[in-house]
Design an enzyme around this catalytic site. Sequence first.
Site, PDB file in Angstrom:
ATOM      1  N   GLN A   1       0.831  -1.204   0.000  1.00 51.91           N
ATOM      2  CA  GLN A   1       0.000   0.000   0.000  1.00 51.91           C
ATOM      3  C   GLN A   1       0.866   1.255   0.000  1.00 51.91           C
ATOM      4  OE1 GLN A   1      -2.034   0.715   3.707  1.00 51.91           O
ATOM      5  NE2 GLN A   1      -3.794   1.632   2.701  1.00 51.91           N
ATOM      6  N   GLY A   2       0.639   2.142  -0.965  1.00 51.06           N
ATOM      7  CA  GLY A   2       1.381   3.398  -1.055  1.00 51.06           C
ATOM      8  C   GLY A   2       0.502   4.577  -0.675  1.00 51.06           C
ATOM      9  N   TYR A   3       0.268   4.762   0.623  1.00 54.20           N
ATOM     10  CA  TYR A   3      -0.571   5.859   1.110  1.00 54.20           C
ATOM     11  C   TYR A   3       0.270   6.936   1.784  1.00 54.20           C
ATOM     12  CZ  TYR A   3      -5.339   4.031   0.311  1.00 54.20           C
ATOM     13  OH  TYR A   3      -6.527   3.620  -0.248  1.00 54.20           O
ATOM     14  N   SER A   4       0.831   6.610   2.966  1.00 51.23           N
ATOM     15  CA  SER A   4       1.518   7.611   3.791  1.00 51.23           C
ATOM     16  C   SER A   4       2.764   8.173   3.100  1.00 51.23           C
ATOM     17  CB  SER A   4       1.926   7.004   5.135  1.00 51.23           C
ATOM     18  OG  SER A   4       0.797   6.631   5.888  1.00 51.23           O
TER      19      SER A   4
ATOM     20  N   GLU B   1      -9.264  -1.774   5.489  1.00 49.47           N
ATOM     21  CA  GLU B   1      -7.984  -1.913   6.184  1.00 49.47           C
ATOM     22  C   GLU B   1      -8.192  -1.925   7.697  1.00 49.47           C
ATOM     23  OE1 GLU B   1      -3.595   0.254   6.586  1.00 49.47           O
ATOM     24  OE2 GLU B   1      -5.258   1.322   5.627  1.00 49.47           O
TER      25      GLU B   1
ATOM     26  N   GLU C   1      -5.341   7.740  18.295  1.00 51.00           N
ATOM     27  CA  GLU C   1      -5.885   9.058  18.619  1.00 51.00           C
ATOM     28  C   GLU C   1      -6.840   9.537  17.529  1.00 51.00           C
ATOM     29  OE1 GLU C   1      -2.332   8.285  20.917  1.00 51.00           O
ATOM     30  OE2 GLU C   1      -2.723   8.200  18.766  1.00 51.00           O
TER      31      GLU C   1
ATOM     32  N   SER D   1       4.358  -1.141   4.129  1.00 45.70           N
ATOM     33  CA  SER D   1       4.617  -2.468   4.696  1.00 45.70           C
ATOM     34  C   SER D   1       4.951  -3.493   3.620  1.00 45.70           C
ATOM     35  CB  SER D   1       3.389  -2.944   5.486  1.00 45.70           C
ATOM     36  OG  SER D   1       3.079  -2.038   6.522  1.00 45.70           O
TER      37      SER D   1
END
Length: 391
Positions: free
Chosen positions: A134-137, A252, A376, A169
Amino acid sequence: MQSEQELEGFRAELRDWLEANCPAEMRGGEPSEASICWGGKNFEFESDAQRVWLERAASKGYTVPTWPVEYGGAGMNRAQEKIFKEEMDRIEARNPLQSFGIWMLGPALLHFGTHEQKLHYLPPIARGEVRWCQGYSEPGAGSDLASVQTKGEDKGDHWLVNGQKIWTSYADKADWIFALIRTDRDASKHNGISFLLIDMEDDGVETRPIKLISGASVFCETFFTNVKVPKDRIVGEENRGWDVAKYLLTHEREMISGGGQGLSGGRALGAVLNESLAEGQEMDTVLRADAMRCEVDALAIGLTLERYKDQAEAGTGAGNASAMLKYMGTELNMQRHELLMAAGGSDALEWDGPLGNRPADWLRTKANSIEGGTSEVMLSIISRRVLGLPG
């Protein structure tokens, strides 16, 4: 709607197949990183039994039981899926395949993808032939995911992608990556993002593992330098990738929540804790009470997840409530590993001791409270969007 008699017939047939085809080595035992079958072009099987179990399950569509048959699944309805889970738990069968392609990309493709994309990408996922990451952050876009700056320039028949992702990851082991790319830099931050599929072997894609406190390198930095991505690798509409991203995030978070539902094969936590005790030693009453409380909570979140799956069958998914599932699953997974460490005593502190690499597993659970949205942020979503509390 199937009759009770039809469902019982389905159960009997499934039970016979599992008894005949699930190898004894793939039943029972506490899960570990080494025992997970991730699939992919370069995956090395732990044993021949692990390979056989994947091949047999995939041939029946049992790696993705609810996916349509034409896309590699078994086409099970919700009632059949419940029976499938019950029968897998009955023999303590290990999951034949785990995959970000199954948990995240698959549902997104089924919802937003074209028929051609589904036929092309889904069956290899179901067979364990292709592994996705996964290429998100990004370094400047973690919890504020819509601020991604990795850009894609329109070059007519392709996008030219440049930028960096982080916390990807298993990127160093993946064959493909699904990524959020900013394709319109003039649009507001939630707009102008597209959801692209990128081959990790494309020129200009580079990964660098990040060593963690556990000693492992699960997370990676991923760099894109003038990567050419064909136009047919977009999922959903151009510049509407945030719609796909939000939908995928709910899956997810539901996936991460599964970490709190107990050990594989339906094994009770108390039984696993007992195995950690020295010969002749009995579990103290405080630890036993904590284990029972954790087990009850795990059953509760499991039933809650089943309820949301039933709602999804009726057309209403978990939505923002996935934040609740993710938060509780994260907390329970950390609690369970704390209890395992406590039961093992000094043996559990040894990195390569008699209880295996338990400290690494315990340390790894801390990342659960960050990945998929920090705890949070999950609590903020629950308070504002689920409970309707004022900001």
